[in-house]
Design a protein around this motif. Structure first.
Motif, PDB file in Angstrom:
ATOM      1  N   GLY A 127      11.983  -7.765  43.423  1.00  0.00           N
ATOM      2  CA  GLY A 127      12.960  -8.774  43.789  1.00  0.00           C
ATOM      3  C   GLY A 127      12.250 -10.098  44.003  1.00  0.00           C
ATOM      4  N   PRO A 128      13.024 -11.157  44.254  1.00  0.00           N
ATOM      5  CA  PRO A 128      14.479 -11.205  44.299  1.00  0.00           C
ATOM      6  C   PRO A 128      15.117 -10.902  42.938  1.00  0.00           C
ATOM      7  CG  PRO A 128      13.505 -13.163  45.321  1.00  0.00           C
ATOM      8  CD  PRO A 128      12.420 -12.461  44.585  1.00  0.00           C
ATOM      9  N   TYR A 129      16.380 -10.442  43.005  1.00  0.00           N
ATOM     10  CA  TYR A 129      17.145 -10.130  41.817  1.00  0.00           C
ATOM     11  C   TYR A 129      18.200 -11.210  41.585  1.00  0.00           C
ATOM     12  CZ  TYR A 129      15.672  -5.645  43.857  1.00  0.00           C
ATOM     13  OH  TYR A 129      14.968  -4.642  44.467  1.00  0.00           O
ATOM     14  N   LEU A 130      18.419 -11.566  40.319  1.00  0.00           N
ATOM     15  CA  LEU A 130      19.586 -12.358  39.961  1.00  0.00           C
ATOM     16  C   LEU A 130      20.541 -11.424  39.233  1.00  0.00           C
ATOM     17  CD1 LEU A 130      20.913 -15.229  39.900  1.00  0.00           C
ATOM     18  CD2 LEU A 130      20.202 -15.292  37.496  1.00  0.00           C
ATOM     19  N   VAL A 131      21.672 -11.143  39.844  1.00  0.00           N
ATOM     20  CA  VAL A 131      22.694 -10.312  39.222  1.00  0.00           C
ATOM     21  C   VAL A 131      23.670 -11.231  38.501  1.00  0.00           C
ATOM     22  CG1 VAL A 131      24.571  -8.682  39.605  1.00  0.00           C
ATOM     23  CG2 VAL A 131      22.455  -8.487  40.930  1.00  0.00           C
ATOM     24  N   THR A 207      30.322  -7.281  28.973  1.00  0.00           N
ATOM     25  CA  THR A 207      29.619  -8.133  28.019  1.00  0.00           C
ATOM     26  C   THR A 207      28.169  -7.699  27.871  1.00  0.00           C
ATOM     27  OG1 THR A 207      31.011 -10.101  28.306  1.00  0.00           O
ATOM     28  CG2 THR A 207      28.738 -10.468  27.628  1.00  0.00           C
ATOM     29  N   VAL A 208      27.473  -7.549  28.992  1.00  0.00           N
ATOM     30  CA  VAL A 208      26.052  -7.227  28.944  1.00  0.00           C
ATOM     31  C   VAL A 208      25.816  -5.819  28.407  1.00  0.00           C
ATOM     32  CG1 VAL A 208      23.943  -6.981  30.312  1.00  0.00           C
ATOM     33  CG2 VAL A 208      25.555  -8.826  30.829  1.00  0.00           C
ATOM     34  N   THR A 209      26.629  -4.859  28.839  1.00  0.00           N
ATOM     35  CA  THR A 209      26.428  -3.495  28.360  1.00  0.00           C
ATOM     36  C   THR A 209      26.725  -3.384  26.864  1.00  0.00           C
ATOM     37  OG1 THR A 209      28.667  -2.849  29.065  1.00  0.00           O
ATOM     38  CG2 THR A 209      26.872  -2.457  30.616  1.00  0.00           C
ATOM     39  N   THR A 210      27.679  -4.175  26.375  1.00  0.00           N
ATOM     40  CA  THR A 210      27.956  -4.180  24.938  1.00  0.00           C
ATOM     41  C   THR A 210      26.809  -4.811  24.161  1.00  0.00           C
ATOM     42  OG1 THR A 210      30.349  -4.284  25.332  1.00  0.00           O
ATOM     43  CG2 THR A 210      29.567  -4.960  23.154  1.00  0.00           C
ATOM     44  N   VAL A 211      26.274  -5.908  24.660  1.00  0.00           N
ATOM     45  CA  VAL A 211      25.103  -6.526  24.025  1.00  0.00           C
ATOM     46  C   VAL A 211      23.962  -5.512  23.946  1.00  0.00           C
ATOM     47  CG1 VAL A 211      23.303  -8.279  24.303  1.00  0.00           C
ATOM     48  CG2 VAL A 211      25.706  -8.894  24.633  1.00  0.00           C
ATOM     49  N   ALA A 212      23.774  -4.747  25.020  1.00  0.00           N
ATOM     50  CA  ALA A 212      22.712  -3.733  25.027  1.00  0.00           C
ATOM     51  C   ALA A 212      22.959  -2.673  23.965  1.00  0.00           C
ATOM     52  CB  ALA A 212      22.619  -3.088  26.404  1.00  0.00           C
ATOM     53  N   ALA A 213      24.187  -2.201  23.851  1.00  0.00           N
ATOM     54  CA  ALA A 213      24.505  -1.167  22.866  1.00  0.00           C
ATOM     55  C   ALA A 213      24.229  -1.646  21.454  1.00  0.00           C
ATOM     56  CB  ALA A 213      25.966  -0.742  23.012  1.00  0.00           C
ATOM     57  N   VAL A 214      24.557  -2.910  21.180  1.00  0.00           N
ATOM     58  CA  VAL A 214      24.295  -3.468  19.852  1.00  0.00           C
ATOM     59  C   VAL A 214      22.796  -3.659  19.644  1.00  0.00           C
ATOM     60  CG1 VAL A 214      24.701  -5.441  18.329  1.00  0.00           C
ATOM     61  CG2 VAL A 214      26.555  -4.580  19.777  1.00  0.00           C
ATOM     62  N   ALA A 215      22.104  -4.156  20.669  1.00  0.00           N
ATOM     63  CA  ALA A 215      20.661  -4.381  20.563  1.00  0.00           C
ATOM     64  C   ALA A 215      19.906  -3.093  20.285  1.00  0.00           C
ATOM     65  CB  ALA A 215      20.141  -5.033  21.842  1.00  0.00           C
ATOM     66  N   ARG A 225      22.501   5.929  27.903  1.00  0.00           N
ATOM     67  CA  ARG A 225      21.438   5.171  27.245  1.00  0.00           C
ATOM     68  C   ARG A 225      21.397   3.730  27.735  1.00  0.00           C
ATOM     69  NH1 ARG A 225      20.202   6.701  22.008  1.00  0.00           N
ATOM     70  NH2 ARG A 225      18.760   4.906  22.039  1.00  0.00           N
ATOM     71  N   ILE A 226      22.492   3.267  28.293  1.00  0.00           N
ATOM     72  CA  ILE A 226      22.606   1.869  28.700  1.00  0.00           C
ATOM     73  C   ILE A 226      22.122   1.643  30.127  1.00  0.00           C
ATOM     74  CG2 ILE A 226      24.254   0.001  29.148  1.00  0.00           C
ATOM     75  CD1 ILE A 226      23.834   0.526  26.193  1.00  0.00           C
ATOM     76  N   HIS A 227      22.494   2.533  31.046  1.00  0.00           N
ATOM     77  CA  HIS A 227      22.229   2.302  32.461  1.00  0.00           C
ATOM     78  C   HIS A 227      20.731   2.211  32.735  1.00  0.00           C
ATOM     79  CE1 HIS A 227      23.013   2.072  36.657  1.00  0.00           C
ATOM     80  NE2 HIS A 227      22.504   3.252  36.944  1.00  0.00           N
ATOM     81  N   HIS A 228      20.324   1.076  33.296  1.00  0.00           N
ATOM     82  CA  HIS A 228      18.938   0.760  33.651  1.00  0.00           C
ATOM     83  C   HIS A 228      18.020   0.634  32.426  1.00  0.00           C
ATOM     84  CE1 HIS A 228      19.306   2.016  38.170  1.00  0.00           C
ATOM     85  NE2 HIS A 228      20.040   0.968  37.844  1.00  0.00           N
ATOM     86  N   GLU A 283      12.811  -9.939  30.182  1.00  0.00           N
ATOM     87  CA  GLU A 283      13.757  -8.908  29.776  1.00  0.00           C
ATOM     88  C   GLU A 283      15.002  -8.982  30.652  1.00  0.00           C
ATOM     89  OE1 GLU A 283      11.618  -5.263  30.372  1.00  0.00           O
ATOM     90  OE2 GLU A 283      11.912  -5.270  32.538  1.00  0.00           O
ATOM     91  N   VAL A 284      16.043  -8.301  30.204  1.00  0.00           N
ATOM     92  CA  VAL A 284      17.274  -8.143  30.989  1.00  0.00           C
ATOM     93  C   VAL A 284      17.383  -6.670  31.360  1.00  0.00           C
ATOM     94  CG1 VAL A 284      19.776  -8.403  31.058  1.00  0.00           C
ATOM     95  CG2 VAL A 284      18.396 -10.004  29.697  1.00  0.00           C
ATOM     96  N   LEU A 285      17.486  -6.398  32.651  1.00  0.00           N
ATOM     97  CA  LEU A 285      17.719  -5.036  33.120  1.00  0.00           C
ATOM     98  C   LEU A 285      19.228  -4.820  33.163  1.00  0.00           C
ATOM     99  CD1 LEU A 285      16.757  -2.352  34.391  1.00  0.00           C
ATOM    100  CD2 LEU A 285      16.844  -3.495  36.613  1.00  0.00           C
ATOM    101  N   VAL A 286      19.708  -3.829  32.436  1.00  0.00           N
ATOM    102  CA  VAL A 286      21.145  -3.591  32.301  1.00  0.00           C
ATOM    103  C   VAL A 286      21.586  -2.526  33.297  1.00  0.00           C
ATOM    104  CG1 VAL A 286      23.005  -2.986  30.718  1.00  0.00           C
ATOM    105  CG2 VAL A 286      20.943  -4.123  29.851  1.00  0.00           C
ATOM    106  N   SER A 287      22.658  -2.804  34.023  1.00  0.00           N
ATOM    107  CA  SER A 287      23.186  -1.830  34.974  1.00  0.00           C
ATOM    108  C   SER A 287      24.642  -1.533  34.666  1.00  0.00           C
ATOM    109  CB  SER A 287      23.061  -2.348  36.412  1.00  0.00           C
ATOM    110  OG  SER A 287      23.644  -1.430  37.320  1.00  0.00           O
ATOM    111  N   GLU A 288      24.974  -0.270  34.633  1.00  0.00           N
ATOM    112  CA  GLU A 288      26.374   0.156  34.487  1.00  0.00           C
ATOM    113  C   GLU A 288      27.112   0.080  35.822  1.00  0.00           C
ATOM    114  OE1 GLU A 288      28.492   1.155  32.248  1.00  0.00           O
ATOM    115  OE2 GLU A 288      27.348   1.453  30.413  1.00  0.00           O
ATOM    116  N   HIS A 289      26.375  -0.154  36.903  1.00  0.00           N
ATOM    117  CA  HIS A 289      26.974  -0.249  38.228  1.00  0.00           C
ATOM    118  C   HIS A 289      27.145  -1.716  38.596  1.00  0.00           C
ATOM    119  CE1 HIS A 289      25.327   4.016  39.386  1.00  0.00           C
ATOM    120  NE2 HIS A 289      26.180   4.035  38.383  1.00  0.00           N
TER     121      HIS A 289
END
Length: 300
Positions: A127-131, A207-215, A225-228, A283-289
């Motif tokens: 941290g700190p984290y920017l969500v 938006t972010v989780t979809t970008v991750a799935a495409v990436a 596969r997306i979470h974290h 990097e971008v850390l992707v969270s499903e939560h």
């Protein structure tokens, strides 16, 4: 205690049913439906009748799922757009009739707290984290650490809002992309959140989780596969470039992109890209939560 959290945003309505055990969530059911509640709100100041019909149809389904699961408490939170629309009473009445509770139109401060709590639960990164929660009508930026929120702001840039405002071509023209970029940069330039202090960028919501799935070139959307997962800077740039320059037909052919996001995902990806470009992260850390999990935790 089994609880149900419903989050109704500009683009989607989502449900989480979970058991609260010692202050932590044990997921029972999670689902999402694209309802595009914010359709035309920017211009009309009211929820469109067909948008309300979509929300109420999804709400009927969710209410049945909640009852069948035996959840004992439900909390429904709604987009801030519901505070100012001219037909808010119709929206409130429809929600109350289906869930037995009135929607909470939460303040920006509470939205930030709930989003941060849900997104950072069980994270083990510096941290700190920017969500960053990039929604249909707005983007929430929340800076915090293990002790809680440091600063937060809701910016009036979202995938639906910017698409409706600037995009009329297929594929999107360079001039249209420049107009979106100008709007995004103007608000990021003046945000009160000191984003340069963050050591980790956590991206949440569709938006972010979809970008991750495409990436990641997933053949279909896969939460496990997306979470974290982590999107590198190079992958983010390549994915954003494709999403913003492809045709609607090309995006529709990608099974990991929900049909309800096909038209607006380019603008959403561009918001994420412009945010990433001004941060000292790789990097971008992707969270499903996200806020949905924070709402569920708040019920206890």
């Amino acid at each position: 205690m089994r609880v149900a959290a419903v989050d109704c945003g500009t683009n989607s309505i989502r449900l989480l049913i979970a058991d609260l055990v010692d202050g932590r969530l044990r997921e029972v059911d999670r689902r999402m439906t694209i309802v595009r509640l914010g359709q035309g709100v920017d211009a009309s100041g009211a929820f469109a009748p067909e948008a309300l019909e979509r929300v109420f149809a999804a709400s009927d389904e969710f209410a049945g799922v909640i009852q069948a699961a035996g959840a004992v408490r439900t909390r429904f939170v709604a987009t801030s757009a519901a505070r100012d629309v001219s037909n808010r009473d119709e929206f409130f009445a429809g929600v109350s009739a289906r869930f037995g509770v009135e929607p909470d139109i939460i303040s920006g401060a509470e939205e930030a707290e709930l989003t941060f709590r849900g997104a950072t639960e069980a994270l083990d990164v510096p941290g700190p984290y920017l969500v960053a929660d990039i929604g249909g009508g707005s983007t929430e930026l929340v800076l915090g650490n293990t002790t809680g929120v440091i600063a937060a702001e809701s910016l009036d840039i979202g995938s639906v809002r910017l698409t409706e405002r600037h995009v009329s071509s297929d594929p999107t023209t360079p001039a249209e992309l420049a107009a979106i970029t100008k709007d995004v940069d103007a608000l990021l330039d003046t945000t009160s959140v000191p984003i340069d202090q963050a050591r980790t960028l956590v991206g949440v919501a569709g938006t972010v989780t979809t970008v991750a799935a495409v990436a990641f070139h997933l053949p279909e959307y896969d939460r496990s596969r997306i979470h974290h997962a982590r999107i590198s800077g190079a992958d983010l740039r390549a994915t954003t470039s494709w999403l913003t320059n492809s045709t609607r037909a090309e995006r529709s052919a990608v099974r990991s992109i929900h049909p309800g996001r096909v038209d607006v995902i380019g603008a959403g990806a561009l918001i994420l890209q412009r945010l990433y470009d001004r941060m000292a992260v790789d990097e971008v850390l992707v969270s499903e939560h996200d806020i949905l999990d924070g709402v569920a935790l708040s019920i206890g």
